[in-house]
Design an enzyme around this catalytic site. Sequence first.
Site, PDB file in Angstrom:
ATOM      1  N   HIS A   1      65.618   7.195  11.119  1.00  0.00           N
ATOM      2  CA  HIS A   1      66.598   7.697  10.152  1.00  0.00           C
ATOM      3  C   HIS A   1      67.795   6.766   9.991  1.00  0.00           C
ATOM      4  CE1 HIS A   1      64.333  11.414  10.095  1.00  0.00           C
ATOM      5  NE2 HIS A   1      64.456  11.502  11.403  1.00  0.00           N
TER       6      HIS A   1
ATOM      7  N   LYS B   1      77.833  19.458   7.478  1.00  0.00           N
ATOM      8  CA  LYS B   1      76.771  19.348   6.478  1.00  0.00           C
ATOM      9  C   LYS B   1      76.465  20.698   5.844  1.00  0.00           C
ATOM     10  CE  LYS B   1      74.231  15.194   7.867  1.00  0.00           C
ATOM     11  NZ  LYS B   1      75.202  14.607   8.756  1.00  0.00           N
TER      12      LYS B   1
ATOM     13  N   ARG C   1      83.624   7.604   3.641  1.00  0.00           N
ATOM     14  CA  ARG C   1      84.055   6.316   4.177  1.00  0.00           C
ATOM     15  C   ARG C   1      83.320   5.213   3.427  1.00  0.00           C
ATOM     16  NH1 ARG C   1      79.365   5.160   6.865  1.00  0.00           N
ATOM     17  NH2 ARG C   1      78.269   6.903   7.854  1.00  0.00           N
TER      18      ARG C   1
ATOM     19  N   GLU D   1      66.209  21.698   7.098  1.00  0.00           N
ATOM     20  CA  GLU D   1      65.849  21.469   5.703  1.00  0.00           C
ATOM     21  C   GLU D   1      64.363  21.167   5.582  1.00  0.00           C
ATOM     22  OE1 GLU D   1      68.270  18.282   4.276  1.00  0.00           O
ATOM     23  OE2 GLU D   1      69.941  19.603   3.792  1.00  0.00           O
TER      24      GLU D   1
END
Length: 670
Positions: free
Chosen positions: A235, A116, A292, A200
């Site tokens: 999440h 990421k 994907r 973040e």
Amino acid sequence: MFEKILIANRGEIACRVIRTARRLGILTVAVYSDADADALHVAMADEAVHIGAAPSRESYLLGERVIAAAKQTGAQAIHPGYGFLSENADFCRACADNDIVFIGPPTGAIEAMGSKSAAKRIMEDAGVPLVPGYHGEDQSPELLRQAADDMGYPVLLKATAGGGGKGMRQVWSAKEFDEALAAAKREASSSFGDDRMLVEKYLTKPRHVEIQVFCDTHGNAVYLAERDCSVQRRHQKVIEEAPAPGMTEDLRRQMGEAAVQAARAIDYAGAGTVEFLLDEDGSFYFMEMNTRLQVEHPVTEMITGQDLVEWQLVVAAGGELPLAQDEVSIDGHAFEARIYAEDPDNDFLPATGTLTFLQPPAESENVRVDTGVLQGDEVSVFYDPMIAKLIVWDESRERALRRLARALRDYRIRGVTTNVDFLYNLATTSAFRKAELDTGFIEKHRAEIFHESEQDLNHSVALAGLYLVLARQQAAQASRAASVDPHSPWNFSNAWRLNEAHVHPFSLQILGREVEVSVEQTGRGDAVRYRIHCGEHCVTARGELEGSELTADIDGHRIRVPVAEHDGVYTLYTADSAVQFSETAVDLGEADAGPGEGALSAPMNGTIVELLVSAGASVSKGDTLLVMEAMKMEHSIRAPADGAVEEFYYAPGDLVEGGAELLSFAVAES
């Protein structure tokens, strides 16, 4: 096109790929573990190869065994589905080394998006907008904590190699940071073999909107509209829809072009999803790119009329995309609800068990059920507890939402605890109808979704009491009709007592509570009425029961309520709630005493991951004592009160059964 492909996955995605391949005349090979010998995807495939024991690390995650199965059966290509090996660059490379086509993006694209933090740097260079955060290589806890302190709380910790909500934690204050970081790193290491993290800024009211992109090896790239995936728990997505409510053509174009720009930046090929956070002001920020096919791809298929698995096969075989960007159109609205074996009333804890009864809603052009299980199958501790994906389509969001509610109402599953009623309650809330969406939707509307108010309880109890009385009378009428002495008093159920009111008492388990209800019957024939008492609350009711549909008049409010029953558990389906209830068995004092309040037992079958305190240590209420893992999720066992751990009964790596006592705990004297 390929003559034979192998599907390196299980469950509904394996079945989904097999169906498309069969339609295209392609032979299929399934792989399976010990736990999946009788699974639906194995039965559907033309061939099947056993690849190992039940744990995924001993079967589905062993790329060398999957490739050996492909070579053994002559499969020319491997479709990885999602999860397992779908975003594993080493596996993609090994396929190429063995002259097997990987039905997905090239190795370089997987590697670019596999981290990421690296992905953020690539997107920044490509001009794709980013959420403020730390994406650096220095992973010292002190630096990560400082980055969080500098940007201000709340922040979001995310595994750099993550996906599916694994290795992710919200942190609301500095005092929570260290424990959250340790838990996120453990989960990331367990799920991905990589515990590196990024930090973040956490936006408090964002929407999660993702763009479906497709690229081929001839330089063509398109986006196929967007999906709104804002409604999440832990999440992980719960209900997805397409197109996103309130999306303008201009914003769709901006986000779509940014997504294609992101894909081109890594020389992408195949199906991919670029995920964005959409803020209230219309600004959007890149989160990640999933290299994907996504779990929620069916809603895109429903509004575009395209088979995205077929597109994958075409591109992997060297063909061009079936449509150019100006040929992509969308029609109507679609929802997908993920049907899980889990307990929403217990923080969505995954559930295991046997599907003793399984009856999905009838499929049609408007209703689709993607599943990999059959009645009698076991939901085991080894894999994700998804049972099915329920997908609906209609001409407008309002009509599609009504269709979703009806389909959820018609879904019947017994043998394991599921989230079906939770999904019905969520889909029928006023806020969801109005599309007031953000990623905190479930917590924000928890009271309405779980019907926690006293008014909800009183209304549900009245309907339950009325239903049970009418069901008794219906059963008595059937008994009288079949009896040789229909006038026998034993064949009546009007609660008649000499010189006493006609009262039906019930003890109910409903909305997480045990309540005493009395239903007093007055009048006769068409004038019969019922006074339903629950505590100090009392209503006047009358009603009719025709089959499984209750027509009720409660204090002058008349409604029709479908009722489902299985093994003594009833579900009432009103326009805005699905409420389960059952009659509580009379306690004769013969049952063994269960564990006391605060018993420190395993919530389900799983593995001990880590002991966080030592035997003999003094702890405070709420301190984490140990961590266990089950169904790819971590569960923390916390101190129920101030006290001390006397003894741990298990060590890290031990398998434990649900309900097993994990440790001995002594409560501190007050």
